[in-house]
Design a protein around this motif. Structure first.
Motif, short mmCIF file in Angstrom:
data_model
loop_
_atom_site.label_atom_id
_atom_site.label_comp_id
_atom_site.label_asym_id
_atom_site.label_seq_id
_atom_site.Cartn_x
_atom_site.Cartn_y
_atom_site.Cartn_z
N ASN B 12 -59.81 80.51 133.09
CA ASN B 12 -60.96 80.15 133.26
C ASN B 12 -61.29 78.89 132.49
N PHE B 13 -60.40 78.04 132.11
CA PHE B 13 -60.76 76.89 131.57
C PHE B 13 -61.39 75.73 132.49
N ASP B 14 -62.47 75.65 131.88
CA ASP B 14 -63.46 74.51 132.78
C ASP B 14 -62.83 73.16 132.87
N LYS B 15 -62.36 72.80 134.08
CA LYS B 15 -61.77 71.65 134.12
C LYS B 15 -62.52 70.34 133.83
N LYS B 16 -64.11 70.69 133.90
CA LYS B 16 -64.82 69.75 133.85
C LYS B 16 -65.24 69.42 132.19
N SER B 17 -64.61 70.42 131.40
CA SER B 17 -64.80 70.20 130.03
C SER B 17 -64.24 69.26 129.40
N ASN B 18 -64.65 68.50 128.70
CA ASN B 18 -63.96 67.21 128.06
C ASN B 18 -62.97 67.41 126.94
N THR B 45 -57.57 62.48 131.99
CA THR B 45 -56.64 63.58 132.33
C THR B 45 -57.31 64.88 132.58
N GLU B 46 -56.51 65.50 133.72
CA GLU B 46 -57.19 66.90 133.89
C GLU B 46 -55.98 67.79 133.41
N VAL B 47 -56.60 68.81 132.70
CA VAL B 47 -55.32 69.87 132.42
C VAL B 47 -55.56 71.01 133.04
N GLN B 48 -54.56 71.73 133.47
CA GLN B 48 -54.67 72.97 133.98
C GLN B 48 -53.15 73.71 133.49
N PRO B 49 -53.32 75.17 133.43
CA PRO B 49 -52.10 75.87 132.91
C PRO B 49 -51.01 75.73 134.09
N LEU B 50 -49.73 75.82 133.41
CA LEU B 50 -48.56 75.49 134.48
C LEU B 50 -48.27 77.18 134.89
N THR B 51 -47.93 77.02 136.43
CA THR B 51 -47.99 78.42 136.93
C THR B 51 -46.49 78.95 136.71
N GLY B 52 -45.38 77.82 136.32
CA GLY B 52 -44.18 78.40 136.28
C GLY B 52 -43.56 78.23 137.73
N LEU B 145 -53.52 77.56 127.29
CA LEU B 145 -52.69 77.21 128.64
C LEU B 145 -51.61 77.76 128.85
N THR B 146 -50.85 78.46 127.79
CA THR B 146 -49.80 79.33 128.10
C THR B 146 -50.11 80.71 127.74
N SER B 147 -50.37 81.43 128.97
CA SER B 147 -50.97 82.69 128.44
C SER B 147 -50.10 83.85 128.12
N SER B 148 -48.96 83.67 128.62
CA SER B 148 -47.83 84.85 128.00
C SER B 148 -46.62 84.24 127.77
N PRO B 149 -46.69 83.57 126.67
CA PRO B 149 -45.21 83.01 126.00
C PRO B 149 -44.01 83.79 126.08
N TYR B 150 -43.06 83.50 125.66
CA TYR B 150 -41.78 84.23 125.83
C TYR B 150 -41.32 84.54 124.07
N ILE B 151 -40.93 85.58 123.82
CA ILE B 151 -40.07 85.92 122.55
C ILE B 151 -38.68 85.74 122.72
N ILE B 152 -37.99 84.79 121.83
CA ILE B 152 -36.67 84.85 122.05
C ILE B 152 -36.04 85.74 120.68
N HIS B 168 -36.71 72.71 127.25
CA HIS B 168 -37.84 73.17 127.79
C HIS B 168 -38.23 71.79 128.88
N GLY B 169 -37.83 72.28 130.31
CA GLY B 169 -37.79 71.34 131.12
C GLY B 169 -39.36 71.27 132.06
N PHE B 170 -39.64 70.10 132.68
CA PHE B 170 -40.64 69.99 132.99
C PHE B 170 -40.66 69.07 134.40
N THR B 171 -41.29 69.47 135.36
CA THR B 171 -41.30 68.74 136.56
C THR B 171 -42.61 67.76 136.67
N ASN B 172 -43.45 68.12 135.94
CA ASN B 172 -44.67 67.32 135.75
C ASN B 172 -45.78 67.45 137.04
N GLU B 173 -45.55 68.47 137.71
CA GLU B 173 -46.28 68.57 139.21
C GLU B 173 -47.73 69.48 138.66
N GLY B 174 -47.60 69.97 137.70
CA GLY B 174 -48.93 70.65 137.18
C GLY B 174 -49.87 69.94 136.53
#
Lengths: 245, 426
Positions: B12-18, B45-52, B145-152, B168-174
């Protein structure tokens, strides 16, 4: 081989140090240069090797018939000049072994020659280290870092033997050495001495000249050579000091 | 595992919040005095959580891309924050699972809860990082933005001869601002060698905000090697929280050679007796990079040792900052804490700010700090040149000599050789 005529040299801050110096060194000759502190001996050595700290104002500086006054230090080294530093510089993180390999092969490269193989270099390292009674572990240490005064000078002579220069300038290589180290250093010089290789030996003491017999002895004072002659000059200086001249 | 679209985290992160004014530190914040993050992040810049989530086709492309070769052995591969099991090779003794912590209030670390799960009666004090967390909301943003991270999880069956790459790879689409989060749990007596790396598979440059939490149990031995060599001109904010139990040891080695902005926050809490931590940084930057190393080592109890050694070479128009803080608690007697920071400037347009800090409340300790900023030594240069080494080569040789100290601290030879290649391309 080396021809210096009316050489006038200033520091970067325009202090005049060499004030019209003349010197000729031929193949196979050993020249000793003596003189009081501050007379310009080390400056002469640095200028011949191309230290950018000094500015040549006037005069001729030729090596092997070529004007070297505007050459880079590395170019001068490539054609056969070598300076053994009065105060060898500590270079942390680079082993003597690695450094001498790099220097040797850079020299080959600038002469348009193939680099030495690792095997060839190792054989030369072993031979020269043996001659100077240097332990091979010593060569793995960082260049001059934590070396004693004697070790530093020995490392300089080791590099000289490895690079096999045509003209070697030894700037007070004997200062601070004990008798045994002095003999070893002298034996290194005598090993390289031949009818093709020449030396300029800067020293304060006649003692070194007992082991390395010079052909000529010069006295440098206030930026000029004021007296030249045979080994007897060194003996007179040792007895009577510089006031004698 | 390929994240499914159905399981997209509710957010529920408000995209409009600065988010710039809300979460990014200003240079008025002392911790960020020499790094203006806002310069590196565009205002819109807009931020949103990564869906994975990633389509199989795209994943295949990445696996077979020439840009980056994913190691076949001992590799844990995360893409857009999601573990890719088919691409990973997870060795014996390593267990990876998700932390589902609904109770997390965004402002604290996961390690607090995880540690208590493993040893219920432990009076833990993983809270030593709270002052940093308060001042650095960028960590809170990561948590959001990372609601359930991993434990190694590493246990004693792990073979310390293996070094594990964590990608930690990213495609930058999110979006343009990417997060990743994981927690390393090193069980007692376990010795591990980890090489985390951030890889941008996307088409444009990006900002990566990576947070790693580490728990070293008793007698654990953690060695982490972080290469930062991003050719896509991306920025990275790399934060490490390491909490150490009795007799444990941690060694961090950071190697920075490429990237628009590199900010390393390394925070270590020595929480019990006979802990040791060493943090080494080596960097060789020659273009326009900005590097900021921010280190805090907290000696909370007696008889612990720490060591910081940072060696940096700045060329081109690079800028840098080093802030190393040693904090010694009142009862942390017999502490030995050393810090050294040497900077070699090889360009007139490069600059660095160094800020060594000691905050000592105990009276029987050995602490030191030293900092140098200098140019190439003319005498050394002439010495090398007079032996026939050309100026350019001589400078290279002096640089490699300068950086040798910190590189030689890498224990395994195989990693040391890899790092030497990174720096000297031999």
């Amino acid at each position: 081989m080396l021809k210096i005529k009316n050489l006038k040299v200033n520091t970067e801050t325009e202090i005049s140090i060499l004030k019209g110096l003349n010197l000729d060194v031929n193949e196979g000759e050993v020249h000793a240069i003596m003189g009081p502190n501050g007379s310009g001996k080390s400056t002469l050595a640095s200028v011949i090797s191309g230290d950018p700290k000094y500015v040549i104002k006037e005069g001729v500086l030729e090596f092997l018939g070529e004007d070297v006054s505007e050459m880079d230090p590395e170019e001068r080294a490539a054609i056969g000049l070598f300076l053994s530093f009065q105060y060898p510089v500590e270079i942390p993180g680079i082993s003597l072994n690695n450094f001498i390999k790099t220097a040797l092969n850079q020299k080959q490269k600038s002469l348009g020659l193939e680099p030495f193989s690792a095997k060839e270099i190792l054989a030369r390292i072993k031979e020269n280290a043996n001659a100077l009674k240097i332990n091979l572990d010593f060569i793995k240490r960082s260049v001059n870092v934590g070396f004693s005064g004697g070790e530093k000078k020995r490392a300089e002579i080791f590099q000289m033997l490895m690079l096999n220069p045509k003209l070697s300038i030894l700037d007070e290589t004997d200062s601070g050495l004990d008798i045994d180290a002095l003999k070893i250093v002298a034996s290194g010089v005598n090993k390289l001495r031949s009818e093709n290789n020449s030396f300029i030996i800067i020293t304060h003491y006649q003692r070194l000249l007992d082991y390395i017999k010079p052909d000529f002895v010069h006295v440098l004072s206030d930026g000029k050579i004021i007296k030249s002659g045979g080994p007897e000059i060194a003996k007179m200086l040792e007895e009577k000091g510089y006031d004698w001249i | 595992m390929i994240g499914s679209k159905k399981n997209q985290p509710k957010f529920n992160f408000d995209k409009k919040s600065n988010f710039i004014s809300d979460f990014l530190p200003s240079i008025k914040n002392e911790d960020w005095r020499y790094t203006n993050l806002k310069k590196f992040i565009p205002e819109n810049t807009e931020v949103q959580p990564l869906t994975g989530y990633i389509e199989q086709e795209k994943l295949d492309k990445i696996i077979h891309s020439n840009k980056f070769k994913i190691p076949e052995k001992n590799c844990i591969f995360f893409l857009n924050g999601s573990l890719q099991e088919t691409v990973s090779d997870i060795p014996q003794g390593v267990l990876i699972k998700k932390i589902n912590d609904k109770t997390n209030n965004n402002r604290t670390l996961y390690m607090n809860k995880v540690a208590s799960e493993f040893s219920a009666d432990e009076k833990n004090s993983y809270t030593g990082f709270s002052s940093f967390l308060e001042k650095n909301k960028i960590i809170e943003l990561n948590t959001l933005l990372t609601s359930s991270p991993y434990i190694i999880h590493f246990d004693r069956t792990f073979d310390s001869k293996n070094n594990i790459k964590i990608i930690h790879g990213f495609t930058n689409e999110g979006g343009w601002f990417n997060q990743d989060r994981c927690l390393y749990f090193i069980e007692s007596g376990c010795e591990v060698y980890i090489q985390p790396e951030v890889v941008n598979f996307g088409k444009h440059d990006s900002v990566f905000n990576i947070v790693s939490e580490i728990i070293c149990k008793e007698e654990a031995n953690l060695n982490m090697y972080m290469g930062q060599n991003d050719p896509t001109n991306s920025s990275i904010i790399n934060t490490i929280f390491c909490a150490q139990e009795k007799n444990s040891e941690s060694n961090f080695n950071i190697f920075s050679v490429n990237g628009k902005l590199i900010r390393n926050n390394v925070l270590v809490n020595l929480m019990n007796e006979n802990c040791a931590s060493s943090i080494y940084g080596t960097s060789l930057l020659e273009n326009k990079e900005h590097l900021d190393n921010f280190i805090v080592i907290s000696h909370l109890v007696e008889n612990c040792k720490s060591n910081q050694l940072f060696k940096s070479v700045y060329g081109g128009e690079t800028t840098g900052s080093f802030c190393g803080k040693i904090y010694v608690e009142k009862n942390a007697q017999q502490t030995e804490a050393l810090q050294q920071n040497n900077n070699l400037m090889i360009s007139k347009k490069a600059s660095v700010n160094a800020k060594p800090q000691l905050e000592i409340f105990a009276d029987d300790v050995v602490c030191s700090h030293g900092c140098t900023i200098g140019a190439i030594d003319e005498k050394s240069l002439f010495y090398l040149r007079s032996r026939g080494v050309p100026e350019k080569e001589a400078i290279k040789l002096l640089i490699s000599g300068f950086l040798t100290d910190s590189i030689s601290m890498i224990k395994p030879e195989r990693i040391r050789d890899e790092v030497k290649k990174l720096f000297f391309k031999e």
